[in-house]
Design an enzyme around this catalytic site. Sequence first.
Site, PDB file in Angstrom:
ATOM      1  N   CYS A  12      -7.271 -10.146   7.172  1.00 24.08           N
ATOM      2  CA  CYS A  12      -5.929 -10.394   7.722  1.00 24.08           C
ATOM      3  C   CYS A  12      -5.578 -11.868   7.884  1.00 24.08           C
ATOM      4  O   CYS A  12      -4.654 -12.359   7.245  1.00 24.08           O
ATOM      5  CB  CYS A  12      -5.804  -9.704   9.076  1.00 24.08           C
ATOM      6  SG  CYS A  12      -6.012  -7.937   8.967  1.00 24.08           S
TER       7      CYS A  12
HETATM    8  N1  NAD Z   1      -9.048  -4.257   8.383  1.00 26.64           N
HETATM    9  C1  NAD Z   1      -8.333  -4.601   9.423  1.00 26.64           C
HETATM   10  O1  NAD Z   1      -8.883  -4.948  10.447  1.00 26.64           O
HETATM   11  C2  NAD Z   1      -6.813  -4.573   9.396  1.00 26.64           C
HETATM   12  C3  NAD Z   1      -6.135  -4.756  10.609  1.00 26.64           C
HETATM   13  C4  NAD Z   1      -4.747  -4.697  10.612  1.00 26.64           C
HETATM   14  C5  NAD Z   1      -4.055  -4.478   9.429  1.00 26.64           C
HETATM   15  N2  NAD Z   1      -4.729  -4.316   8.267  1.00 26.64           N
HETATM   16  C6  NAD Z   1      -3.940  -4.041   7.065  1.00 26.64           C
HETATM   17  O2  NAD Z   1      -4.093  -2.680   6.715  1.00 26.64           O
HETATM   18  C7  NAD Z   1      -4.050  -2.522   5.301  1.00 26.64           C
HETATM   19  C8  NAD Z   1      -5.299  -1.796   4.821  1.00 26.64           C
HETATM   20  O3  NAD Z   1      -6.427  -2.592   5.123  1.00 26.64           O
HETATM   21  P1  NAD Z   1      -7.893  -2.027   5.200  1.00 26.64           P
HETATM   22  O4  NAD Z   1      -8.696  -3.068   5.895  1.00 26.64           O
HETATM   23  O5  NAD Z   1      -7.910  -0.638   5.741  1.00 26.64           O
HETATM   24  O6  NAD Z   1      -8.267  -1.980   3.632  1.00 26.64           O
HETATM   25  P2  NAD Z   1      -9.530  -1.264   2.956  1.00 26.64           P
HETATM   26  O7  NAD Z   1      -9.783  -1.989   1.692  1.00 26.64           O
HETATM   27  O8  NAD Z   1     -10.630  -1.096   3.948  1.00 26.64           O
HETATM   28  O9  NAD Z   1      -9.009   0.195   2.634  1.00 26.64           O
HETATM   29  C9  NAD Z   1      -8.016   0.468   1.720  1.00 26.64           C
HETATM   30  C10 NAD Z   1      -8.330   1.821   1.069  1.00 26.64           C
HETATM   31  O10 NAD Z   1      -7.253   2.130   0.214  1.00 26.64           O
HETATM   32  C11 NAD Z   1      -7.772   2.719  -0.978  1.00 26.64           C
HETATM   33  N3  NAD Z   1      -6.746   2.566  -1.998  1.00 26.64           N
HETATM   34  C12 NAD Z   1      -6.424   1.485  -2.734  1.00 26.64           C
HETATM   35  N4  NAD Z   1      -5.366   1.758  -3.520  1.00 26.64           N
HETATM   36  C13 NAD Z   1      -5.006   3.020  -3.259  1.00 26.64           C
HETATM   37  C14 NAD Z   1      -3.976   3.875  -3.755  1.00 26.64           C
HETATM   38  N5  NAD Z   1      -3.087   3.436  -4.659  1.00 26.64           N
HETATM   39  N6  NAD Z   1      -3.917   5.118  -3.268  1.00 26.64           N
HETATM   40  C15 NAD Z   1      -4.810   5.552  -2.359  1.00 26.64           C
HETATM   41  N7  NAD Z   1      -5.788   4.798  -1.848  1.00 26.64           N
HETATM   42  C16 NAD Z   1      -5.889   3.540  -2.297  1.00 26.64           C
HETATM   43  C17 NAD Z   1      -9.065   1.973  -1.210  1.00 26.64           C
HETATM   44  O11 NAD Z   1      -9.945   2.727  -2.030  1.00 26.64           O
HETATM   45  C18 NAD Z   1      -9.590   1.836   0.222  1.00 26.64           C
HETATM   46  O12 NAD Z   1     -10.385   2.941   0.600  1.00 26.64           O
HETATM   47  C19 NAD Z   1      -3.882  -3.927   4.733  1.00 26.64           C
HETATM   48  O13 NAD Z   1      -2.526  -4.175   4.530  1.00 26.64           O
HETATM   49  C20 NAD Z   1      -4.379  -4.810   5.853  1.00 26.64           C
HETATM   50  O14 NAD Z   1      -3.782  -6.096   5.814  1.00 26.64           O
HETATM   51  C21 NAD Z   1      -6.114  -4.348   8.222  1.00 26.64           C
END
Ligand code: NAD
Length: 451
Positions: free
Chosen positions: A284
């Site tokens: 992030c």
């Molecule tokens: N990790 C954090 O602490 C956090 C906190 C707040 C916000 N976010 C935001 O949340 C969002 C997700 O982050 P995350 O950390 O969970 O990512 P991540 O990489 O852990 O998970 C994303 C998942 O989406 C899947 N994926 C990718 N493309 C896809 C598609 N087209 N259809 C279905 N699944 C798909 C991937 O295989 C993966 O399992 C981002 O925008 C991030 O900025 C993350």
Amino acid sequence: MATEKKPEFFKGAQLRVGIIGCGYVGLPLALRFAEAGHRVTGFDTDPPKVQMLNAGKSYIEHIQQAKIQQYVNSRHFGATADFSRLAENDAIIICVPTPLNEYREPDLSYVENTAKSIQPHLQKGQLIVLESTTYPGTTEELVLPILEKSGLRCPIVSGPENENVPVDFFLAFSPEREDPGNKQYGLAQIPKVVGGVNPPSGRAAQALYGQVVARVVPVSSTRAAEMTKLLENIFRCVNIALVNELKLLCQRIGMDVWEVIDAAASKPFGFMPFYPGPGLGGHCIPVDPFYLSWKAREYDFSTRFIELAGEVNTAMPYHVVESVAEALNQYRKSLKGAKLLVLGVAYKKDVDDLRESPTLKIMEILQKRGAEFDYNDPYFPHLHKMRHYDYSHMKSVPLSAETLGKYDAVIIATDHSSYDYAAIVDAAKLVIDTRNATRRVIRHRERIFAC
Ligand SMILES: NC(=O)c1ccc[n+]([C@@H]2O[C@H](COP(=O)([O-])OP(=O)(O)OC[C@H]3O[C@@H](n4cnc5c(N)ncnc54)[C@H](O)[C@@H]3O)[C@@H](O)[C@H]2O)c1
């Protein structure tokens, strides 16, 4: 004809909730909805993840296997890569990645592909919520037009006169505030900001999230909700840059910035402590601010605080390597050819996440400068190929007094709680501490080089 479903429908029990993207954000959210008694389906394009989830297994350190197993057994949770099953759900929540591309510009391909995968299966009365962090306007400008290609409509309107505007489906944005590893605040305790494309969409999303979090904070639009998340992360990014810069000044003056921060934190109002480190990490804070800078350019606006913070924070891994060189120099050793041990590759302590970890950058710079190095991290027995780095040949070396003593210097890059810092300082020849992890160590302080 607009949907018969009212926003209040989403206050109901046993909703069918689809979560797209079962990662750090999507998986805990899916389990929280399952815990609240809803029927949840996780959609992911990564088949091994789908298999593991359906077998009741976890692939994220802080998410308990037992919890997944429990909801798989009770049929409150299951996973699939079959996106035609999106049609079965009352609500669909999008939690896919929003990284930067190689030019450090927003890469919205995951969000775009997800919207395209929903569109053929979109049903009247469905609620779609985007949670992925992004610039203000994404839900309205990118997601909505794709969904409306289905022929169903969700008008962009606001104000009391549109309280009950007819809609075919509901569309909202609600940012995730997950803090992996935070034991004090879990998903259920963290207030959730929600904004709809129109008032019925906002109310539908409020009703849904009201079931799983302590408090919902409604805002007037999806843009306001998108911007809220960016403000939160830019606030962190800028303040971390400020203390990183002050750290460099304090070092030059010969002062301890940590002592100063702790003293300032005793002020009961108007101050919030941020701590310096080897650089920004995680999915992030190093990424999100640049979503806003990019969008601002469309309006001929320069986000100078973001750029400056980026500049200061990006320089920190280089500062760490300079400090290692300086410390070695005091022992008549050069960085080139030095044998180093890097402790901690995770981007912060006690997590199994190395996305954007500054350690990866530090290792890259060390390599370029001719140093030889190994690493240890209890959360990463070996490293894999990443988008920007390939350390797939490296394995975590076991820690013992004997191994620690073999290196010219040990760099504490991530301050995992499981490390015994007194024992590390006892055994190492020289310790470069980027996190103030050795503050309580009493013996051999002459070996510690704060950086
Ligand atoms: N990790 C954090 O602490 C956090 C906190 C707040 C916000 N976010 C935001 O949340 C969002 C997700 O982050 P995350 O950390 O969970 O990512 P991540 O990489 O852990 O998970 C994303 C998942 O989406 C899947 N994926 C990718 N493309 C896809 C598609 N087209 N259809 C279905 N699944 C798909 C991937 O295989 C993966 O399992 C981002 O925008 C991030 O900025 C993350």
